[in-house]
Design an enzyme around this catalytic site. Structure first.
Site, PDB file in Angstrom:
ATOM      1  CG  ASP A 212      -1.967  -1.127   1.172  1.00 37.26           C
ATOM      2  OD1 ASP A 212      -1.845  -2.020   0.309  1.00 37.26           O
ATOM      3  OD2 ASP A 212      -2.870  -1.133   2.027  1.00 37.26           O
TER       4      ASP A 212
ATOM      5  CE  LYS B 151      -4.219  -4.086   1.142  1.00 34.75           C
ATOM      6  NZ  LYS B 151      -4.964  -3.044   1.851  1.00 34.75           N
TER       7      LYS B 151
ATOM      8  CB  CYS C 148      -2.492  -2.741   5.113  1.00 34.33           C
ATOM      9  SG  CYS C 148      -4.218  -2.225   4.897  1.00 34.33           S
TER      10      CYS C 148
HETATM   11  C1  VGL Z   1      -4.804   0.984   5.832  1.00 38.76           C
HETATM   12  C2  VGL Z   1      -6.170   2.166   7.245  1.00 38.76           C
HETATM   13  C3  VGL Z   1      -7.219   2.024   6.375  1.00 38.76           C
HETATM   14  C4  VGL Z   1      -3.442   0.451   5.537  1.00 38.76           C
HETATM   15  C5  VGL Z   1      -5.846   0.814   4.954  1.00 38.76           C
HETATM   16  O1  VGL Z   1      -3.072   0.314   4.334  1.00 38.76           O
HETATM   17  O2  VGL Z   1      -2.703   0.158   6.487  1.00 38.76           O
HETATM   18  N1  VGL Z   1      -4.975   1.646   6.969  1.00 38.76           N
HETATM   19  N2  VGL Z   1      -7.037   1.349   5.236  1.00 38.76           N
END
Ligand code: VGL
Ligand code: ZN
Length: 181
Positions: free
Chosen positions: A8, A86, A127
């Site tokens: 991410d 995802k 994540c």
């Molecule tokens: C994430 C908060 C909300 C992440 C994703 O990638 O860690 N954190 N959505």
């Protein structure tokens, strides 16, 4: 076989983004060094629909197709062999890259005979943590680059708690300098 999984590293998790974390962009040079070092690299994206229960706890971020959902422009994307999306559904958080819906990450890695999975990216307590714990559960020898992750730190101590949880699960901590010879 070993693989690097970059979690991410998207605009919305970097400073200026909808859910920008402090130093989210500062880890990118370390990640790029790792990408250069590995022969096999996969990446995940938080890839939300516009309407999801996830946005009841978080500001709207990483809506698929928007600029916030793009990889950060500094990330060396050229060497990424496959991308896993995802958080694509409406009714769950989908924190883990192992919950990707465009392809099955565990099956993909096993098919490539990956036994060691090295993880970096954003964010430490969500994540990265969930992906790392799922990597252990899926039987991978799992490593975490602690200088190539960054936390949200919604509450003080969250980062430390997440690191402890991963260490207790058997994750091996490294820094990106270790593989760089
Ligand atoms: C994430 C908060 C909300 C992440 C994703 O990638 O860690 N954190 N959505
Ligand atoms: Zn999200």
């Amino acid at each position: 076989m070993r693989a690097l999984l970059v979690v991410d590293v998207q605009n919305d998790f970097c400073p200026g983004g909808a859910l920008g974390v402090k130093d989210g962009n500062k880890i990118i040079p370390h990640i790029n060094n790792l990408i250069r070092e590995f022969d096999f690299v996969v990446a995940s994206r938080d890839w939300h629909p516009e309407d999801t229960v996830h946005f009841e706890k978080w500001p709207v971020h990483c809506v698929r197709g928007t600029e916030g959902a793009e990889f950060h422009p500094d990330l060396m994307v050229r060497k990424i062999d496959k991308i896993f999306d995802k958080g694509t559904k409406n009714k769950d958080d989908g924190y883990s890259a192992f919950e990707a819906t465009n392809a099955d990450l565990a099956a993909f890695l096993k098919d490539k005979e990956v036994e060691e999975l090295y993880i970096c990216g954003l964010t430490t307590e969500y994540c990265v943590k969930q992906t790392t714990l799922d990597a252990v559960t899926n039987g991978f020898k799992t490593f975490l680059f602690t200088d190539a992750i960054a936390p949200v730190n919604m509450n003080p101590g969250d980062e430390e708690k997440a690191l402890n949880e991963m260490q207790d699960a058997g994750v091996i901590f490294l820094t990106s300098k270790i593989v760089l010879r």
